[in-house]
Design an enzyme around this catalytic site. Structure first.
Site, PDB file in Angstrom:
ATOM      1  N   LYS A  66       0.673  -1.219   0.012  1.00 15.33           N
ATOM      2  CA  LYS A  66       0.252   0.049   0.116  1.00 15.33           C
ATOM      3  C   LYS A  66       0.827   1.240   0.004  1.00 15.33           C
ATOM      4  CE  LYS A  66      -4.237  -2.047   1.704  1.00 15.33           C
ATOM      5  NZ  LYS A  66      -5.497  -2.034   2.474  1.00 15.33           N
ATOM      6  N   LYS A 155       7.397   1.535  14.544  1.00 16.53           N
ATOM      7  CA  LYS A 155       6.345   1.774  13.367  1.00 16.53           C
ATOM      8  C   LYS A 155       5.125   2.566  13.958  1.00 16.53           C
ATOM      9  CE  LYS A 155       6.337  -2.410  10.900  1.00 16.53           C
ATOM     10  NZ  LYS A 155       5.398  -3.546  10.513  1.00 16.53           N
TER      11      LYS A 155
HETATM   12  P1  ATR Z   1       3.112  -4.540   7.352  1.00 19.32           P
HETATM   13  O1  ATR Z   1       3.683  -4.549   8.598  1.00 19.32           O
HETATM   14  O2  ATR Z   1       4.119  -5.104   6.168  1.00 19.32           O
HETATM   15  O3  ATR Z   1       2.611  -3.144   6.892  1.00 19.32           O
HETATM   16  P2  ATR Z   1       0.532  -5.472   7.696  1.00 19.32           P
HETATM   17  O4  ATR Z   1       0.182  -6.920   7.611  1.00 19.32           O
HETATM   18  O5  ATR Z   1      -0.013  -4.321   7.426  1.00 19.32           O
HETATM   19  O6  ATR Z   1       2.259  -5.622   7.224  1.00 19.32           O
HETATM   20  O7  ATR Z   1       0.942  -5.227   9.463  1.00 19.32           O
HETATM   21  C1  ATR Z   1       0.935  -6.394  10.110  1.00 19.32           C
HETATM   22  C2  ATR Z   1       0.736  -5.753  11.563  1.00 19.32           C
HETATM   23  O8  ATR Z   1       0.379  -7.008  12.413  1.00 19.32           O
HETATM   24  C3  ATR Z   1       1.857  -5.228  12.021  1.00 19.32           C
HETATM   25  O9  ATR Z   1       1.387  -4.109  13.011  1.00 19.32           O
HETATM   26  C4  ATR Z   1       2.551  -6.353  12.957  1.00 19.32           C
HETATM   27  O10 ATR Z   1       3.318  -5.743  13.851  1.00 19.32           O
HETATM   28  P3  ATR Z   1       4.930  -5.462  13.692  1.00 19.32           P
HETATM   29  O11 ATR Z   1       4.893  -4.098  13.230  1.00 19.32           O
HETATM   30  O12 ATR Z   1       5.526  -5.655  15.111  1.00 19.32           O
HETATM   31  O13 ATR Z   1       5.397  -6.715  12.634  1.00 19.32           O
HETATM   32  C5  ATR Z   1       1.289  -7.053  13.458  1.00 19.32           C
HETATM   33  N1  ATR Z   1       1.663  -8.256  13.810  1.00 19.32           N
HETATM   34  C6  ATR Z   1       1.930  -9.396  13.064  1.00 19.32           C
HETATM   35  N2  ATR Z   1       2.067 -10.572  13.622  1.00 19.32           N
HETATM   36  C7  ATR Z   1       2.076 -10.297  15.085  1.00 19.32           C
HETATM   37  C8  ATR Z   1       2.122 -10.817  16.161  1.00 19.32           C
HETATM   38  N3  ATR Z   1       2.460 -12.159  16.237  1.00 19.32           N
HETATM   39  N4  ATR Z   1       2.001 -10.304  17.217  1.00 19.32           N
HETATM   40  C9  ATR Z   1       1.837  -9.034  17.496  1.00 19.32           C
HETATM   41  N5  ATR Z   1       1.767  -8.285  16.075  1.00 19.32           N
HETATM   42  C10 ATR Z   1       1.655  -8.694  15.044  1.00 19.32           C
END
Ligand code: ATR
Length: 265
Positions: A66, A155
């Site tokens: 995005k 982030k």
């Molecule tokens: P992106 O981070 O590439 O934009 P997204 O799918 O839009 O991808 O975002 C995934 C979100 O889920 C993020 O906020 C991620 O947290 P991180 O920034 O710490 O990666 C969160 N997320 C994914 N797996 C997680 C988990 N096991 N525990 C907590 N948060 C998680």
């Protein structure tokens, strides 16, 4: 000539956009096809070139592209600019434009629940691609205070640059919210759990999950068990698609029972 539309993402298997768009394409007798495409980062530029050449007529963009698509576009809508997030791409007057229909989708979906958001406290879990759209929509809806909590705090701090009024909460901590929004990818797998203190949940607390597939994540299941009000991301998904459909085909597709029932799995 049959026009071609794609949703791009990685992963992309879970996307129900083709189902919805092709349903409307058929219903409104439009000569088009909508497919999903698994994309790698180095393929974005080529794909955008295909839009310039009118081999592809529009794109929906999902995780993780995005923001990544922005440098390849000629212009952004006001909402895409502010949120730095693009979910709909089209060509207009020889320019490739990036728009954001997630904001309106989230807003319409939330308004439809009939729950009062104005002057309420919202806690957003996550800081990924869709969160800036949610913050923007909540601001439009005059939420009193927006808190953001993300596993990777940096982030969330980045988001604060665009939205200085948000407050960042440490991951794992909760506070007295009126509405809590799961915007993480935790829950996409049925067994996924988010660690929240559900003891403080009461029937005036509202739990919103952006995830719509599966329809009830553990986040929503637990909230319901403790008496909270719950909604998943289905209507947000349908309304963002409705806006994109209008951008491309200049038809406002009806969101009726049959449309909504497409997703009752
Ligand atoms: P992106 O981070 O590439 O934009 P997204 O799918 O839009 O991808 O975002 C995934 C979100 O889920 C993020 O906020 C991620 O947290 P991180 O920034 O710490 O990666 C969160 N997320 C994914 N797996 C997680 C988990 N096991 N525990 C907590 N948060 C998680």
């Amino acid at each position: 000539m049959k026009k071609k539309f794609l949703v791009i993402g990685n992963p992309i298997d879970h996307s129900l956009s083709p189902k919805l768009h092709n349903y409307w394409i058929k219903k409104y007798k439009i000569d088009a096809v909508y497919e999903k495409k698994l994309l790698n980062n180095n393929e974005i530029e080529d794909l955008i070139f295909n839009i310039r050449e009118e081999k592809i007529h529009g794109l929906n963009v999902t995780v993780p592209f995005k923001k990544m698509v922005i440098p390849f576009l000629d212009d952004l809508s006001e909402e895409a600019k502010i949120s730095q997030s693009v979910n709909t791409i089209y060509k207009d007057d020889n320019k490739i434009i990036g728009d954001n229909t997630d904001i309106e989708g989230f807003k319409l979906g939330l308004e439809e629940t009939g729950l009062e958001i104005k002057n309420k406290k919202a806690l957003i879990l996550g800081a990924g691609g869709v969160v800036s759209s949610i913050i923007f929509a909540l601001k439009k809806m005059q939420t009193e205070k927006i808190y953001v909590s993300n596993r990777t705090e940096l982030k969330a701090t980045e988001l604060k640059k665009n939205f200085p009024e948000i407050e960042i909460i440490k991951w794992g901590e909760t506070l007295d919210f009126d509405i809590i929004i799961n915007a993480t990818s935790v829950g996409l797998k049925e067994e996924d759990e988010i660690n929240i203190n559900y003891q403080q949940v009461s029937k005036d607390k509202f739990f919103y999950d952006v995830i719509y597939n599966p329809p009830e994540t553990n986040f929503l299941k637990s909230a319901k068990k403790y008496g909270g009000i719950t909604t998943n991301g289905k209507m947000m998904f349908i309304y963002q698609a409705q806006k994109a459909f209008f951008i491309w085909h200049k038809v406002v597709p009806e969101v009726d029972k049959e449309t909504i029932n497409l997703f009752d799995v």
